[in-house]
Design an enzyme around this catalytic site. Structure first.
Site, PDB file in Angstrom:
ATOM      1  CE  LYS A  80      -3.997  -2.103   2.231  1.00  0.00           C
ATOM      2  NZ  LYS A  80      -4.955  -2.035   3.356  1.00  0.00           N
ATOM      3  CD  GLU A  92      -7.300  17.232  -0.642  1.00  0.00           C
ATOM      4  OE1 GLU A  92      -7.281  17.884   0.416  1.00  0.00           O
ATOM      5  OE2 GLU A  92      -8.081  17.464  -1.583  1.00  0.00           O
ATOM      6  CG  ASN A 101      -7.375   0.924  -0.646  1.00  0.00           C
ATOM      7  OD1 ASN A 101      -7.609   2.010  -1.173  1.00  0.00           O
ATOM      8  ND2 ASN A 101      -8.314   0.211  -0.052  1.00  0.00           N
ATOM      9  N   GLY A 253     -12.680  -7.505  10.975  1.00  0.00           N
ATOM     10  CA  GLY A 253     -11.960  -6.840   9.902  1.00  0.00           C
ATOM     11  C   GLY A 253     -12.686  -6.854   8.575  1.00  0.00           C
TER      12      GLY A 253
END
Length: 270
Positions: A80, A92, A101, A253
């Site tokens: 990443k 931005e 990602n 998650g």
């Protein structure tokens, strides 16, 4: 030859190719979700895992510029941050967070990066009824996912943030970047002790492997805390199991991915 699984997209000469860049790829969960969205939107596209060794990452990404049927990819552990200098343009949010990602390939071969982890994580919390405004948050990690989560939480108006990471210089860098964008936010550096916080977040990959150490001192958890993960596989990491045993509320998650997958599909042009 085995039959093609039911509802698997049929690949044609016109099929657009999407990837998920990771190492390893065993844990990735996005391809079936993206492929389902492609079918729902009648888009002739398919996402496949792309397991790339770190030493080959730069060369592989640059080669994608020349693949005319390639439209873009999700980027996950451990790439990443490594993807940033390989992009020709960054959103931005990706520039502020210091990680991307998702990437999209433009018609001229340029690569555009964006960051959707943070908003996905925040929407997952909100959907579960977990409020963050005004809360004290303890965040483990200072890598790509942790950076994205930290910026999303700051934007949502948390009360204070404690950063805990094995490499203190990375925590220092994250703190400095947060304060440049949110100068009134109370940000401190912490240890493995999450005491005194309402929301506890593991923003690292610790927990993916059974041999991983715990990301924090679980003996300091109390039932009043909510403990959240960014790790998706296994669904219940050792941290979450320990937190449940204490009586904490836990947040899985997978919710982060579930709430950003539609945004990813839009970004990738499905």
């Amino acid at each position: 030859m085995p039959d093609r699984p039911e509802n698997t997209p049929e690949v044609t000469g016109r099929t657009r190719v999407l990837g998920i860049l990771a190492h390893p790829t065993d844990h990735v969960k996005a391809p079936p979700k993206i492929n389902r969205i492609a079918r729902e939107r009648a888009s002739d596209a398919i996402m496949v895992p792309m397991n790339v060794a770190p030493e080959n990452f730069e060369g592989f990404v640059n080669s994608l510029r020349t693949v005319l049927s390639f439209d873009g990819a999700i980027v996950t552990v451990p790439f990443k941050q490594a993807i940033l200098p390989l992009c020709d343009e960054l959103s931005e949010q990706a520039a502020a967070v210091g990680a991307a990602n998702v990437i999209r390939r433009l018609a001229d071969g340029r690569l555009v990066g964006d960051q959707l982890d943070g908003v996905g994580f925040l929407r997952g919390l909100e959907h579960a009824g977990i409020q963050v405004a005004g809360r004290s948050v303890y965040l483990v990690g200072a890598g790509g996912a942790a950076n994205a989560v930290a910026f999303a939480l700051a934007q949502a108006g948390i009360g204070r943030l404690t950063l805990a990471n094995r490499s203190q210089h990375k925590s220092d860098e994250l703190r400095e970047r947060l304060l440049r964008h949110y100068p009134t936010l109370a940000v401190s550096l912490g240890t493995q002790d999450p005491s005194g916080h309402q929301l506890i977040i593991n923003g690292t990959s610790l927990g993916m492997q059974a041999t991983d150490p715990l990301p924090l001192d679980v003996t300091r958890l109390t039932p009043q805390m909510t403990v959240a993960e960014v790790v998706q596989e296994p669904e219940r990491t050792a941290l979450l199991v320990a937190a449940e045993n204490v009586g904490c509320r836990v947040h899985l998650g997978r919710h982060m991915l579930e709430h950003q997958v539609q945004l990813m599909a839009d970004f990738l042009g499905l």
